[in-house]
Design an enzyme around this catalytic site. Sequence first.
Site, short mmCIF file in Angstrom:
data_model
loop_
_atom_site.label_atom_id
_atom_site.label_comp_id
_atom_site.label_asym_id
_atom_site.label_seq_id
_atom_site.Cartn_x
_atom_site.Cartn_y
_atom_site.Cartn_z
N GLY A 21 44.84 36.68 36.97
CA GLY A 21 46.27 36.28 37.55
C GLY A 21 47.03 37.41 37.92
O GLY A 21 46.47 38.26 38.59
N CYS A 22 48.56 36.98 37.99
CA CYS A 22 49.48 37.89 38.62
C CYS A 22 49.36 39.45 38.18
O CYS A 22 49.91 40.27 39.03
CB CYS A 22 50.81 37.34 38.59
SG CYS A 22 51.10 35.57 39.14
#
Length: 355
Positions: free
Chosen positions: A130-131
Site C-alpha cells: 500500500g501507500c
Amino acid sequence: MSVGTAVTDQSYSQQELLDIFDITDPKVRSVFLNSAIERRFLTVPPRDADGAVLPEVQGELLAKHKRLALDMGARAIRTCLENAGIDLADIDYLCCTTTTGFLTPGLSAHLIRDMGILPRTSRVDVVGMGCNAGLNALNATSSWAMANPGKVAVMLCAEACSAAYVIDGTMRTAVVNSLFGDGAAAIALIADPPDAAYGGPSDVPPEPGGPRILGFASHLITDAIGAMRYDWDDEQGKFSFYLDPEVPYVVGANAEQVVDRLLAGAGLRRSDIAHWLVHSGGKKVIDAVRVNLRLTRHDVRHTTGVLRDYGNLSSGSFLFSYERLLQERVTKAGDYGVLMTMGPGSTIETALVQW
C-alpha cells in the site's frame, strides 16, 4: 543520487471525472469536489458509442496495470538515471513496489527485459503493502546499498491506480474513486565505502551531494489492521479497496510517537527538522498529521501540492514531494529532513535524512 517521476497521458479535473462516469448522487459529488484535488492522471475505461463507460473485468484491470506500470516505471527510471548522469548498465539492484496489480514474474523482471537492464541485476518486488510501501522498499534498498558499497541501487514505485477502481455508486467506493491517481517515481542510491572521509551526523557527504539516509522508524497500529485493505467483491468480480472513515484520526493519533522515536535515535527534536515530506494521503490525513506534529502549512506545502495536482499516488507520493523540494533549491548542507508514509496495516513509516 537522484529522483525521477512519470505519469500517464491524460489528466482530469474532478468535475470532468464526475461527468465521464455520470455521477449524480449529491453526496458522492461532494466527496469529489471537496477533496483538495484539482486534477489527477488516470486512464479511464473505454466508452461505447453513446459515451457511457464500459465495465472492466478483473483480467482487463490486471492487463491495464501491467501496461501502465511498465510504461510509467520505465520512464521514471530513465529520468532518474539521466538526472544522476548514469546509464542502465550501471544499475546493480532494482527494487519495485506496487499495490495496484499483481504480476508473476514481477515488475522488476519485466523492466530488466524490456529496458535492457543487465540480466545480472539483483532484484526484488514489494507487492501489496500500500501507500506506506515506498519507505519499506527504501529501507530494503538502502540496506542493500550499504552492504554493497559503490554499487547503484534503484527503487521504483509504480502505481496504476486506474487498474484498481470499482464503480458501483456506493459511498465506500466513492471515497477511493475520488482520491487516487496514476504515477511512478524512481530513486537511485549509492553507499560510500566504509573508509569514506565522513561518518558523523554533522559531516557533509562528498559528491553526488544528495541527502544521506540516517535511519528509519516504523509503527504498526495493530488495532486498525483492517482500516485500509483490499477485499474481493463477489458481486463485481474484482478486488475493491476499502478506506475506513476513521483513518485520518488513527494515523494522526499515532504520528507523534513514531516521529519522536525516529528523531530521538539521532538526538534531534522536531524543531531541528527543516524539511517534511509527508505522503499525500488525502486532505483529512494531511491535516491530522500536521496538527498532531504541530507542523505549519508551509512545512507540508509539497504534500498538499502533490495532492492538488496528482491526487494520492499511493507508494510513490512522497517521492513526487521530494522532487518538488529539490526543484526549489532551498536545501542547505546540514539540513535534516523527515520522510513519512502511511498505509495499510495500519502503518506509519518514517525516515530521517540529512543533506
